[in-house]
Structures are given as C-alpha cells and as structure tokens.
Design a protein around this motif. Structure first.
Motif, PDB file in Angstrom:
ATOM      1  N   HIS A   1       0.753  -1.151  -0.254  1.00 26.02           N
ATOM      2  CA  HIS A   1      -0.012  -0.042  -0.086  1.00 26.02           C
ATOM      3  C   HIS A   1       0.898   1.231   0.015  1.00 26.02           C
ATOM      4  O   HIS A   1       1.027   1.671   0.894  1.00 26.02           O
ATOM      5  CB  HIS A   1      -1.154  -0.059   1.183  1.00 26.02           C
ATOM      6  CG  HIS A   1      -2.040   0.795   1.353  1.00 26.02           C
ATOM      7  ND1 HIS A   1      -3.197   0.728   1.641  1.00 26.02           N
ATOM      8  CD2 HIS A   1      -2.496   2.202   0.336  1.00 26.02           C
ATOM      9  CE1 HIS A   1      -4.215   1.891   1.467  1.00 26.02           C
ATOM     10  NE2 HIS A   1      -3.168   2.641   0.708  1.00 26.02           N
TER      11      HIS A   1
ATOM     12  N   SER B   1      -6.889   1.230  -4.095  1.00 27.10           N
ATOM     13  CA  SER B   1      -6.407   2.052  -2.917  1.00 27.10           C
ATOM     14  C   SER B   1      -7.675   2.621  -2.074  1.00 27.10           C
ATOM     15  O   SER B   1      -7.499   2.947  -0.918  1.00 27.10           O
ATOM     16  CB  SER B   1      -5.621   2.947  -3.336  1.00 27.10           C
ATOM     17  OG  SER B   1      -6.158   4.102  -4.298  1.00 27.10           O
ATOM     18  N   ARG B   2      -8.798   3.081  -2.557  1.00 22.97           N
ATOM     19  CA  ARG B   2      -9.692   3.509  -1.844  1.00 22.97           C
ATOM     20  C   ARG B   2     -10.295   2.556  -0.892  1.00 22.97           C
ATOM     21  O   ARG B   2     -10.550   2.816   0.226  1.00 22.97           O
ATOM     22  CB  ARG B   2     -10.902   4.351  -2.788  1.00 22.97           C
ATOM     23  CG  ARG B   2     -10.182   5.583  -3.481  1.00 22.97           C
ATOM     24  CD  ARG B   2     -11.290   6.170  -4.360  1.00 22.97           C
ATOM     25  NE  ARG B   2     -10.882   7.302  -5.191  1.00 22.97           N
ATOM     26  CZ  ARG B   2     -11.616   8.280  -5.742  1.00 22.97           C
ATOM     27  NH1 ARG B   2     -12.832   8.447  -5.578  1.00 22.97           N
ATOM     28  NH2 ARG B   2     -10.591   9.103  -6.337  1.00 22.97           N
TER      29      ARG B   2
ATOM     30  N   ASN C   1      -7.982   2.170   1.991  1.00 24.42           N
ATOM     31  CA  ASN C   1      -7.876   3.227   2.835  1.00 24.42           C
ATOM     32  C   ASN C   1      -8.991   2.979   3.577  1.00 24.42           C
ATOM     33  O   ASN C   1      -8.942   3.311   5.049  1.00 24.42           O
ATOM     34  CB  ASN C   1      -7.891   4.472   1.990  1.00 24.42           C
ATOM     35  CG  ASN C   1      -6.564   4.717   1.411  1.00 24.42           C
ATOM     36  OD1 ASN C   1      -5.436   4.223   2.047  1.00 24.42           O
ATOM     37  ND2 ASN C   1      -6.403   5.563   0.508  1.00 24.42           N
TER      38      ASN C   1
ATOM     39  N   GLU D   1      -8.499   0.264   6.307  1.00 27.75           N
ATOM     40  CA  GLU D   1      -7.698   0.762   7.429  1.00 27.75           C
ATOM     41  C   GLU D   1      -8.327   1.731   8.230  1.00 27.75           C
ATOM     42  O   GLU D   1      -8.061   1.403   9.497  1.00 27.75           O
ATOM     43  CB  GLU D   1      -6.460   1.456   6.405  1.00 27.75           C
ATOM     44  CG  GLU D   1      -5.367   0.473   6.019  1.00 27.75           C
ATOM     45  CD  GLU D   1      -4.256   1.474   5.459  1.00 27.75           C
ATOM     46  OE1 GLU D   1      -3.925   2.683   5.725  1.00 27.75           O
ATOM     47  OE2 GLU D   1      -3.650   0.595   4.564  1.00 27.75           O
ATOM     48  N   ARG D   2      -8.972   2.537   7.761  1.00 31.82           N
ATOM     49  CA  ARG D   2      -9.638   3.640   8.836  1.00 31.82           C
ATOM     50  C   ARG D   2     -10.671   2.761   9.536  1.00 31.82           C
ATOM     51  O   ARG D   2     -10.963   2.912  10.805  1.00 31.82           O
ATOM     52  CB  ARG D   2     -10.208   4.926   8.028  1.00 31.82           C
ATOM     53  CG  ARG D   2      -9.196   5.653   7.513  1.00 31.82           C
ATOM     54  CD  ARG D   2      -8.608   6.327   8.428  1.00 31.82           C
ATOM     55  NE  ARG D   2      -7.706   7.406   7.918  1.00 31.82           N
ATOM     56  CZ  ARG D   2      -6.416   7.471   8.112  1.00 31.82           C
ATOM     57  NH1 ARG D   2      -5.872   6.659   8.872  1.00 31.82           N
ATOM     58  NH2 ARG D   2      -5.579   8.278   7.609  1.00 31.82           N
TER      59      ARG D   2
ATOM     60  N   TRP E   1     -11.860  11.256   9.053  1.00 32.73           N
ATOM     61  CA  TRP E   1     -12.391  10.225   8.206  1.00 32.73           C
ATOM     62  C   TRP E   1     -13.843   9.936   8.679  1.00 32.73           C
ATOM     63  O   TRP E   1     -14.762   9.810   7.763  1.00 32.73           O
ATOM     64  CB  TRP E   1     -11.774   8.955   8.220  1.00 32.73           C
ATOM     65  CG  TRP E   1     -12.460   7.656   7.670  1.00 32.73           C
ATOM     66  CD1 TRP E   1     -12.366   7.365   6.139  1.00 32.73           C
ATOM     67  CD2 TRP E   1     -12.986   6.638   8.250  1.00 32.73           C
ATOM     68  NE1 TRP E   1     -12.721   6.534   5.810  1.00 32.73           N
ATOM     69  CE2 TRP E   1     -13.581   5.762   7.133  1.00 32.73           C
ATOM     70  CE3 TRP E   1     -13.313   6.496   9.523  1.00 32.73           C
ATOM     71  CZ2 TRP E   1     -14.095   4.611   7.222  1.00 32.73           C
ATOM     72  CZ3 TRP E   1     -14.104   5.377   9.499  1.00 32.73           C
ATOM     73  CH2 TRP E   1     -14.288   4.370   8.552  1.00 32.73           C
TER      74      TRP E   1
END
Length: 174
Positions: free
Chosen positions: A63, A113-114, A117, A120-121, A151
C-alpha cells in the motif's frame, strides 16, 4: 516471496536458498516483457516491481501512499499499474500483461486503494472503540487521531446524505 523475486531476476536474492532455480536473464525478460514495449520499458517495469517488492518486505504491504515522498517514481508507477488494469478490464489497450498482473497479485498489490484506505480507517475505528468504549473520535484525543476523526466525520456526513436519498455519496445499503 524469494521465489517471486528470483523469477524476475532480483540479483539481491540470487544467493538465497529456495527450491526454485535462479532464472536466466532471457526468461526474466519474457516474464515481464510485452511485444509492444521496448527493452528499456521492460527493464523500467522490472526495476519498479523490485522496488515494490522491497517496499513490501520493509513495510509488510504493497500500500504505497499516493504521493510517497521517499520514492515518488514508485508511487507514480503504482498508479499507472492501477490505470493499466482499469483499461484492460474495459477492453482497451493496456501494457499490463497477464504475467505482470499475476506477479503483482502474488505480491499482494493493492488494486483498489480507496477500498484499502477505507478498510484501514475502519480497523482503526474498531481499535479506538475497543480502547475507549465508544466511537466518538475527535481531535481532543490527540493529533494521532486526527486522520481518523476527519474520516469518521466524512463517513457520518455521507451516511446522512445517503439517508436523504443522495446516491452520489458512494455509500450502499451494506
């Protein structure tokens, strides 16, 4: 992992013990080459792939941040691979061969990648709730929680908009 590096000819790993024999430079070229690309372009692809493999070894994932300052050419290359895959899925001309896509998949390449992400959040939020007993993340918990707070604020705003019937939020019933 070492087998994959050997398969594309990473000389740093030629001496490692592994049940896969070291691949000759001619077979390396066929692994990452494309009849529409020059030898220089193939070598550049191979070099970036090796940089990505080393990144994975160091950080435990593929990543690469969007504009990774220590190696901007690598972050740009990663974006190009995602773009080439989108073109390929749309049936348009793409330099991403099946072999290259498989090498990237085997390495654990992040194609979306979105979504990565977001995951991950979300994982950070789950951890925060386990530690604090709630999910009301604000910046008062410290600068380290600022990205999570921002976020979460966006997620809540998008949820409210989605409930109002605005589909452009990108949210789904899931």
């Amino acid at each position: 992992f070492i087998s994959m590096l050997k398969a594309i000819g990473d000389s740093d790993y030629d001496g490692e013990t592994d049940d896969t024999a070291t691949v000759t430079s001619t077979s390396v070229s066929s692994t990452v080459s494309d009849e529409n690309m020059t030898l220089v372009q193939c070598e550049q692809w191979r070099a970036r792939y090796l940089e990505l493999a080393h990144y994975r070894e160091r950080f435990g994932n593929c990543h690469i941040p969007y504009d990774w300052t220590p190696n901007r050419p690598l972050s740009q290359w990663v974006k190009r691979q995602r773009h080439q895959r989108r073109l390929k899925k749309e049936g348009k001309h793409s330099n991403l061969t099946e072999e290259r896509e498989k090498l990237l998949d085997d390495l654990g390449f992040i194609w979306d990648s979105r979504a990565a992400n977001w995951e991950e959040r979300f994982d950070e939020l789950v951890l925060f709730k386990a530690q604090h007993g709630h999910s009301k993340v604000t910046c008062k918990y410290g600068q380290a929680y600022r990205p999570l707070a921002v976020w979460l604020k966006r997620q809540r705003h998008s949820a409210r908009e989605f409930i109002k019937g605005k589909p452009e939020t990108g949210m789904t019933d899931d």
